[in-house]
Scaffold this active site. Structure first.
Site, PDB file in Angstrom:
ATOM      1  N   GLU A 145      -4.404  22.207   2.590  1.00 23.35           N
ATOM      2  CA  GLU A 145      -4.064  22.172   1.158  1.00 23.35           C
ATOM      3  C   GLU A 145      -5.004  23.090   0.372  1.00 23.35           C
ATOM      4  O   GLU A 145      -6.119  23.374   0.792  1.00 23.35           O
ATOM      5  CB  GLU A 145      -4.163  20.708   0.689  1.00 23.35           C
ATOM      6  CG  GLU A 145      -3.928  20.450  -0.777  1.00 23.35           C
ATOM      7  CD  GLU A 145      -2.547  20.816  -1.298  1.00 23.35           C
ATOM      8  OE1 GLU A 145      -2.160  21.985  -1.159  1.00 23.35           O
ATOM      9  OE2 GLU A 145      -1.878  19.942  -1.889  1.00 23.35           O
ATOM     10  N   ASP A 157      -6.840  17.278  -6.484  1.00 20.78           N
ATOM     11  CA  ASP A 157      -7.100  17.054  -7.899  1.00 20.78           C
ATOM     12  C   ASP A 157      -7.076  15.538  -8.154  1.00 20.78           C
ATOM     13  O   ASP A 157      -8.069  14.849  -7.941  1.00 20.78           O
ATOM     14  CB  ASP A 157      -6.035  17.825  -8.679  1.00 20.78           C
ATOM     15  CG  ASP A 157      -6.266  17.841 -10.178  1.00 20.78           C
ATOM     16  OD1 ASP A 157      -7.411  17.672 -10.604  1.00 20.78           O
ATOM     17  OD2 ASP A 157      -5.289  18.026 -10.924  1.00 20.78           O
TER      18      ASP A 157
HETATM   19  P1  IMP Z   1      -2.998  16.285  -7.041  1.00 17.23           P
HETATM   20  O1  IMP Z   1      -1.795  15.568  -6.522  1.00 17.23           O
HETATM   21  O2  IMP Z   1      -3.279  15.933  -8.471  1.00 17.23           O
HETATM   22  O3  IMP Z   1      -4.216  16.152  -6.179  1.00 17.23           O
HETATM   23  O4  IMP Z   1      -2.578  17.788  -7.199  1.00 17.23           O
HETATM   24  C1  IMP Z   1      -2.749  18.734  -6.308  1.00 17.23           C
HETATM   25  C2  IMP Z   1      -1.927  19.937  -6.697  1.00 17.23           C
HETATM   26  O5  IMP Z   1      -2.003  20.243  -8.107  1.00 17.23           O
HETATM   27  C3  IMP Z   1      -2.475  21.117  -5.978  1.00 17.23           C
HETATM   28  O6  IMP Z   1      -1.892  21.266  -4.713  1.00 17.23           O
HETATM   29  C4  IMP Z   1      -2.148  22.252  -6.921  1.00 17.23           C
HETATM   30  O7  IMP Z   1      -0.854  22.717  -6.638  1.00 17.23           O
HETATM   31  C5  IMP Z   1      -2.175  21.633  -8.294  1.00 17.23           C
HETATM   32  N1  IMP Z   1      -3.468  21.880  -8.958  1.00 17.23           N
HETATM   33  C6  IMP Z   1      -4.422  20.977  -9.260  1.00 17.23           C
HETATM   34  N2  IMP Z   1      -5.475  21.553  -9.861  1.00 17.23           N
HETATM   35  C7  IMP Z   1      -5.194  22.869  -9.944  1.00 17.23           C
HETATM   36  C8  IMP Z   1      -5.914  24.015 -10.461  1.00 17.23           C
HETATM   37  O8  IMP Z   1      -7.044  23.950 -10.965  1.00 17.23           O
HETATM   38  N3  IMP Z   1      -5.268  25.210 -10.348  1.00 17.23           N
HETATM   39  C9  IMP Z   1      -4.035  25.355  -9.796  1.00 17.23           C
HETATM   40  N4  IMP Z   1      -3.346  24.309  -9.282  1.00 17.23           N
HETATM   41  C10 IMP Z   1      -3.911  23.083  -9.362  1.00 17.23           C
HETATM   42 MG    MG Z   2      -0.841  22.563  -3.690  1.00 17.61          MG
END
Ligand code: IMP
Ligand code: MG
Length: 174
Positions: free
Chosen positions: A98, A102
């Site tokens: 991945e 986030d």
């Molecule tokens: P999570 O489900 O919130 O952990 O999101 C993960 C996904 O959000 C990642 O695979 C990215 O596609 C997107 N994402 C989260 N933070 C960023 C960032 O700072 N820049 C670009 N994409 C991000």
């Molecule tokens: Mg992603």
């Protein structure tokens, strides 16, 4: 591209060095096995392609595409599979690749989904981790860089599909 809005957070040289270290760690840990790498589209493609070229063990690659459901992509918590794996992961040593963790919601869901298919093992490698933003408990097995709560682009990561091709990872100030 408007360079004024971008500030380098992690340089291409730093990324290259860290990706090599991750590849060495993973190659050592999976020695004698043939891991099944699952790249998460689209953000992880550049990381995955550099990672595997630095690995010196047998491996296979497949991809999944997921999206958070609803307009607010980071807070809905509902993840939808847009492209599934082409092969079964039953009995395989799966390594999810991945770009960034986030809130943790995406990987939490992906791990549950893959675990339900009975792999022999399941681990996660992420290039970036923003631990401050977690909504669910999640820790990757391998992590390139822990970063503060900033929106970053480049090296595969996008903002509205822009900036994926940058060699550095940059902070985007909108
Ligand atoms: P999570 O489900 O919130 O952990 O999101 C993960 C996904 O959000 C990642 O695979 C990215 O596609 C997107 N994402 C989260 N933070 C960023 C960032 O700072 N820049 C670009 N994409 C991000
Ligand atoms: Mg992603």
């Amino acid at each position: 591209m408007d360079r004024d809005t971008l500030k380098v957070l992690i340089s291409a040289e730093q990324i290259e060095e860290r990706v090599k270290e991750l590849a060495e760690d993973i190659s050592r840990d999976y020695k004698g096995k043939k891991p099944f790498l699952v790249g998460v589209l689209k953000g992880a493609v550049i990381f995955l392609s550099d990672l595997i070229r630095n690995m010196d063990i047998q491996l296979e690659v497949d991809f999944m595409a997921v999206s958070s459901y609803g307009a607010d992509t980071t807070s809905s918590g509902i993840v939808r599979i847009q492209k599934d794996l082409e092969q079964s992961v039953k009995g395989r040593d799966v390594l999810i690749v991945e770009d960034i963790v986030d809130t943790g919601l995406t990987l939490n869901y992906l791990c549950e989904n893959i675990n339900s298919q009975r792999p022999n093992s399941l681990r996660v490698v992420t290039l970036l981790d923003k631990p401050d933003r977690r909504k669910v408990k999640f820790e990757a097995d391998y992590c390139g860089f822990k970063i503060p709560d900033l929106f970053v682009v480049g090296y595969g990561l996008d903002f509205n599909e822009d900036y994926r091709q940058l060699n550095d990872i940059c902070i985007l100030n909108l």
